[in-house]
Design a protein around this motif. Structure first.
Motif, mmCIF file in Angstrom:
data_model
loop_
_atom_site.group_PDB
_atom_site.id
_atom_site.type_symbol
_atom_site.label_atom_id
_atom_site.label_comp_id
_atom_site.label_asym_id
_atom_site.label_seq_id
_atom_site.Cartn_x
_atom_site.Cartn_y
_atom_site.Cartn_z
ATOM 1 N N ARG A 4 0.837 -1.198 0.000
ATOM 2 C CA ARG A 4 0.000 0.000 0.000
ATOM 3 C C ARG A 4 0.876 1.254 0.000
ATOM 4 O O ARG A 4 0.632 2.194 -0.748
ATOM 5 C CB ARG A 4 -0.893 0.004 1.252
ATOM 6 C CG ARG A 4 -2.355 0.237 0.960
ATOM 7 C CD ARG A 4 -3.157 0.491 2.219
ATOM 8 N NE ARG A 4 -2.939 -0.487 3.287
ATOM 9 C CZ ARG A 4 -3.645 -1.608 3.426
ATOM 10 N NH1 ARG A 4 -4.607 -1.896 2.585
ATOM 11 N NH2 ARG A 4 -3.402 -2.432 4.426
ATOM 12 N N SER A 62 1.297 4.076 -2.998
ATOM 13 C CA SER A 62 0.928 5.474 -2.775
ATOM 14 C C SER A 62 2.014 6.436 -3.238
ATOM 15 O O SER A 62 1.773 7.635 -3.364
ATOM 16 C CB SER A 62 0.601 5.717 -1.292
ATOM 17 O OG SER A 62 1.777 5.604 -0.512
ATOM 18 N N GLY A 103 1.412 11.889 -2.026
ATOM 19 C CA GLY A 103 2.411 10.888 -2.375
ATOM 20 C C GLY A 103 3.395 11.386 -3.415
ATOM 21 O O GLY A 103 4.601 11.145 -3.330
#
Length: 470
Positions: free
Chosen positions: A99, A103, A291
RNA sequence: GGUGGGUUGGCCGAGAGGCGAGGCAACGGACUGCAAAUCCGUGUACACGGGUUCAAAUCCCGUACCCACCUCCA
């Protein structure tokens, strides 16, 4: 122009010559999935993602392997503390890692092998090492198997150390070792303290892989006995990479041609693993910046330079990136269409990237081109503007920073539906303000602007009318 | 003890014998009703002490301070 890379083994920047023309095989040590990833962890992934993208852009067919270590002492200890199975902790943390990397637009590797999935390959390699006389089963009945450091004269070559100067390996009770610096290839199952699920059958009794052997086995499996580039964080040079190389070469595999190591992100002058608190976990940092901005911050520094992390510097980098992003947005608007992809790379950019991935210089080139583009925006030559903006976009894409990359999802430029809704609401106010401005009622015009600003929306007046942005 | 790296302007961060990377901040100018954005301009930075050289942030010697690794940390 050829790519030059800093090779830790030779301590110099040298031409990259692949084993097979037009192809590049890369193995990067990923994480031991034992806890949530912080910004320091993901720097390595970003750095090698840039290498991979640059090789791909340079015409190489890249095979990129990044492993996860999903069984080791720390995982066993932490999972026991947390009262859950070790495989659950490892799996959860692996998902957190994925994850976090998603990102910040780190491309998935070609394959992401896990240690636990490669026990047969590991045992095969251990068997070859024993037969070659470079490994032995411990004589104390522990079920451990060690690499025989003294049997391999080149041991220490990667990090230029002499065996005599090294401190003993603390990975097992030294009683079973021939030399205290021998390290474990296989760790016998400790019935009384370790779960049965953490042991695999082997000719040496039930046990699990040592730390280093998995990488040798998996690199060999997916990239071949010889491959081009091996990467990881500086701390892995010794013992991890030294041991990997020793194992593989002692088993007669040539192993990596180039060794690349990225430097740390530190906080308060210390490596992050020592820092307390979770404010530097990736999801926490992404509450402060997007991000793409975090990634820009990382790419702005050279991969071999230490970075002293601070939110001030991070937010400054975010502003710097927004300047680039704003230019692309304004260019698209002026062109009346999306900025084309696949633009030309500036020669200076290519030169910077070829010089050991000189991303700071590459970023400076992008800023220079943006400045040119901003001039074109007022001069109004659509042809030149389009070429310029496309060039900016192409260079950003190499760094994994193309704002139009779908990988950034809605976080980059806002959700379209919502944009429509806000636009409808703001437009009425802006029209009212325009009327006030025509009447030179500046007080009223400014009051409306302040009112909009209070809602978190900035208004800019442009030659083509007012614009708003969040 | 061994091995490797570092110290650059207000800040971040490149460079590696001669020409001030770039960004952020600041200041001045242009544009603007004012702003914002953008453009133009403004800095005598290279830890300290010596040395080499026509020329040193860059090379050499020494000093100080900092960091990493030396066996399961990216």
């Amino acid at each position: 122009m050829t790519l030059r890379l800093h090779d830790t083994a030779t301590r110099e920047v040298r031409d990259f010559v692949p084993l097979e023309e037009g192809k590049a095989g890369i193995y990067v040590c990923g994480l031991t999935v034992q806890s949530e990833p912080h910004v320091g962890h993901v720097r390595s992934a970003v750095n090698f993602d840039v290498l991979r993208r640059w090789l791909t852009a340079s015409g190489y067919q890249v095979t990129f392997i990044r492993n996860v270590t999903d069984i080791d002492d720390k995982i066993l200890v932490k999972s026991a503390e947390q009262g859950r199975p070790w495989f659950n902790l490892a799996y959860d943390m692996h998902r957190e890692l994925t994850r976090a990397l998603d990102s910040i637009n780190v491309l998935p590797p070609t394959y992401e092998p896990a240690a636990t999935g490669h026990v047969p390959e590991i045992l095969d390699l251990i068997d070859r090492l024993i037969k070659a006389g470079h490994a032995y089963a411990a004589e104390d009945g522990s079920g451990d198997v060690y690499f025989d450091v003294r049997s391999w004269p080149q041991y220490g070559e990667l990090t230029r150390q002499r065996v005599e100067d090294m401190e003993p390996a603390g990975d097992a009770d030294p009683r079973g070792k021939r030399d205290p610096r021998d390290f474990a290839l296989w760790k016998g199952w400790k019935k009384d303290s370790e779960p049965a699920t953490a042991a695999w059958p082997s000719p040496y009794g039930p046990g699990r892989p040592g730390w280093h052997i998995e990488c040798s086995a998996m690199a060999g499996k997916y990239l071949g006995k010889a491959f081009d580039i091996h990467g990881g964080g500086v701390d892995l040079r010794f013992p991890h990479h030294e041991n990997e190389q020793a194992q593989s070469r002692a088993a007669d595999d040539p192993f990596a041609s180039y060794w690349l190591h990225n430097a740390w992100i530190t906080t308060a002058g210390e490596k992050m693993s020592k820092s307390l608190g979770n404010s530097l976990l990736v999801p926490e940092v992404l509450k402060r910046v997007r991000g793409i901005e975090l990634r820009f911050y990382m790419v702005s520094a050279h991969y071999r330079s230490h970075v002293e992390f601070s939110f001030e510097a991070l937010e400054e980098a975010a502003k710097s990136f927004q300047r680039i992003e704003n230019y692309l947005a304004r260019a698209a608007e002026a062109l009346g269409r999306e900025v084309p992809s696949g633009g030309a790379l500036c020669a200076e950019f290519t030169e910077a990237m070829d010089d050991d991935l000189g991303t700071p210089a590459a970023v400076a080139v992008i800023h220079d081109v943006v400045r040119e583009g901003n001039k074109l925006l007022t001069d109004g030559d659509p042809e030149a503007l389009s070429g310029n903006a496309a060039s900016v976009r192409a260079m950003l894409a190499i760094l994994g920073l193309d704002p139009a990359d779908p990988a950034w999802g809605a976080t980059s430029r806002g959700d379209d539906k919502l944009t429509g809704v806000v636009d409808a609401l703001v437009r009425g106010l802006l029209e009212e303000r325009e009327r006030a401005r025509l009447e030179k009622d500046w007080a009223r015009a400014d009051a409306i602007r302040d009112q909009i600003k209070a809602a978190g929306i900035e208004v800019e007046d442009t030659p083509t009318g007012p614009k708003w942005s969040v």
